[in-house]
Design an enzyme around this catalytic site. Sequence first.
Site, PDB file in Angstrom:
ATOM      1  N   ASP A  98       0.879  -1.101   0.052  1.00 31.04           N
ATOM      2  CA  ASP A  98      -0.102   0.124  -0.156  1.00 31.04           C
ATOM      3  C   ASP A  98       0.768   1.413  -0.023  1.00 31.04           C
ATOM      4  O   ASP A  98       0.782   2.254  -0.781  1.00 31.04           O
ATOM      5  CB  ASP A  98      -1.161   0.070   1.214  1.00 31.04           C
ATOM      6  CG  ASP A  98      -0.454  -0.039   2.528  1.00 31.04           C
ATOM      7  OD1 ASP A  98       0.887  -0.370   2.543  1.00 31.04           O
ATOM      8  OD2 ASP A  98      -0.971  -0.296   3.651  1.00 31.04           O
ATOM      9  N   ASP A 101       6.151   4.152   3.658  1.00 32.56           N
ATOM     10  CA  ASP A 101       6.501   5.244   4.737  1.00 32.56           C
ATOM     11  C   ASP A 101       7.722   5.487   5.219  1.00 32.56           C
ATOM     12  O   ASP A 101       8.505   6.015   4.616  1.00 32.56           O
ATOM     13  CB  ASP A 101       5.393   4.890   5.870  1.00 32.56           C
ATOM     14  CG  ASP A 101       4.940   6.090   6.598  1.00 32.56           C
ATOM     15  OD1 ASP A 101       4.888   7.204   6.524  1.00 32.56           O
ATOM     16  OD2 ASP A 101       5.094   5.873   8.093  1.00 32.56           O
TER      17      ASP A 101
END
Length: 176
Positions: A98, A101
């Site tokens: 996804d 980060d």
Amino acid sequence: MMRETVSVLISAAAIDDRLTELAAQIKEDYGDKPLTLVCALKGAVIFLADLSRKLDNNVEFDFLRVSSYGDESISNGAVALSHKTGSLKDRHVLLIEDIADTGHTLVFLRKHLMSMEPASLKICVLLDKPDRRQTPDAKFDYLGFSIPDVFIVGYGLDYAQRYRNLPFIGALSFEE
Ligand code: IMP
Ligand code: MG
């Protein structure tokens, strides 16, 4: 009491257009080779479902799940697998994730997947927050969108397990 507000950052139509481009790029790189799409649960499920339907290769699905210790939403580098795939030996593996980060999850997953002796390994991430990166080793081959450092929900991504079913990518904010 804090009120949660979600504002649209990337619309469903813009996601669809970008996935069409990504699928064309993947097709160009792999040709007709059979692919094993390895989805990182839970955040990448919607991305997997939509992207895979734009590919006309012979495709298999597999799944793994990563848990990061410590804070629920921010990984601190300590990552472990709580669900493993089947054998990936000699498969052309494309990891579907996804978001990049801090990057610790991607570093961990690349190392883990390489240990499964695939024929090849590439990584496809929907979102990248370059400002948050904590390691230079978090590399990927395909990217949906590069975004600023805002907390994202929707299109598979959650806040406290909620919002995954939003059809768009949203920015979550808190107000009094
Ligand atoms: P990492 O920090 O790159 O290891 O990312 C760890 C995981 O944190 C990602 O795979 C996501 O599941 C989650 N994550 C990071 N940023 C966000 C966000 O903005 N919204 C929702 N989940 C996020
Ligand atoms: Mg994830």
